[in-house]
Design a protein around this motif. Structure first.
Motif: not given
Length: 279
Positions: A124, A147, A151
């Protein structure tokens, strides 16, 4: 890949056809209910400008707005279904979305990367630092969207039945220290961790490489569940899924040569540990 897959080679996304389709669906439901935008506004608690932007495909609707609009217009959850489809793609550059869909159907994924750590392997903090480095600057909301999508895509690494992954990454990508020393330590730890997965091979292409088959740039290959092979390349503000057999064959030949030229997975892990120790 850009605003939103791996490399962030640009911040501004193209007009999203899925957003446009959602907006058209919302407008059709509103008109079916016999409401103008002005009449609809107080019922959902949003401004006319907000409603108009969503209907024109220029703004991503908030979950609160979608739920309220569904309630007011009694759409039988049509809007929620359309919004879920949007959320799955939010944070991805328009040109990358087709490849992201193909990734989900893949049985084999091969990646050669000479620009950044591939998004499937980023931490991250690395992703945040990378996004921050590429103009035009993203808004806080855009950063979080990108982000979050990165993920979510990483779940592919451990999904069963396993996808077979091969990554070849240039040593210089690690040595660039994107985000600083601590972020680089984190990303090296991430690479070492992922390299231990039974379905993941990570190879490092050393900086000193007199013979190198990847000088034309980064690319990817995948095999679908129907045993079809496709490729993907990306540049500034653009990406292309490659399906022509001859072109896909060229990428196969280059990837095969790169796998020979790069360090094997064990030696690559050793190099990564030495790099980490030197930071």
């Amino acid at each position: 890949m850009t605003a939103d897959d791996d490399s962030d080679n640009g911040g501004k996304q193209e007009r999203d056809p899925d957003l446009r389709n959602f907006g058209e669906t919302l407008a059709a439901c509103r008109k079916r209910a016999g409401l103008t935008q002005e009449e609809f506004r107080p019922l959902v608690g949003y401004s006319v400008q907000y409603v108009a932007s969503v209907e024109q495909g220029r703004r991503h609707p908030s979950p609160k707005f979608v739920n309220k609009a569904n309630e007011v217009l009694d759409t039988y959850e049509v809007l929620q279904i359309a919004a879920r489809n949007l959320s799955r793609r939010r944070g991805l550059a328009a040109w990358f979305r087709r490849w992201a869909e193909l990734e989900e159907q893949a049985v084999i994924l091969n990646t050669y990367e000479c620009r950044v750590v591939p998004g499937l392997l980023q931490t991250e903090n690395y992703a945040r630092a990378q996004i921050a480095n590429v103009p035009p600057m993203a808004t806080a909301e855009e950063v979080e969207d990108r982000i979050a999508q990165r993920l979510v895509r990483q779940e592919l690494l451990t999904r069963t039945p396993y996808i077979s992954f091969s990554f070849i990454i240039e040593q210089s990508v690690i040595e660039r220290c994107t985000g600083g020393l601590e972020v680089t330590r984190e990303v090296i730890d991430r690479l070492l961790e992922c390299g231990q997965l039974p379905n993941v091979d990570i190879q490092i292409m050393p900086t000193f490489s007199p013979e190198h088959a990847g000088t034309d740039g980064s690319f990817r290959l995948l095999q679908t569940q129907e045993h079809e092979w496709m490729g993907y390349t990306e540049g500034q503000q653009t990406g292309r899924v490659i399906t022509e057999p001859e072109d896909v064959s060229f990428l196969h030949q280059r990837y095969a040569k790169l796998r020979i030229q790069a360090l094997n997975p064990v030696d690559s892990a050793g190099l990564l540990m030495r790099l980490r120790g030197s930071l």
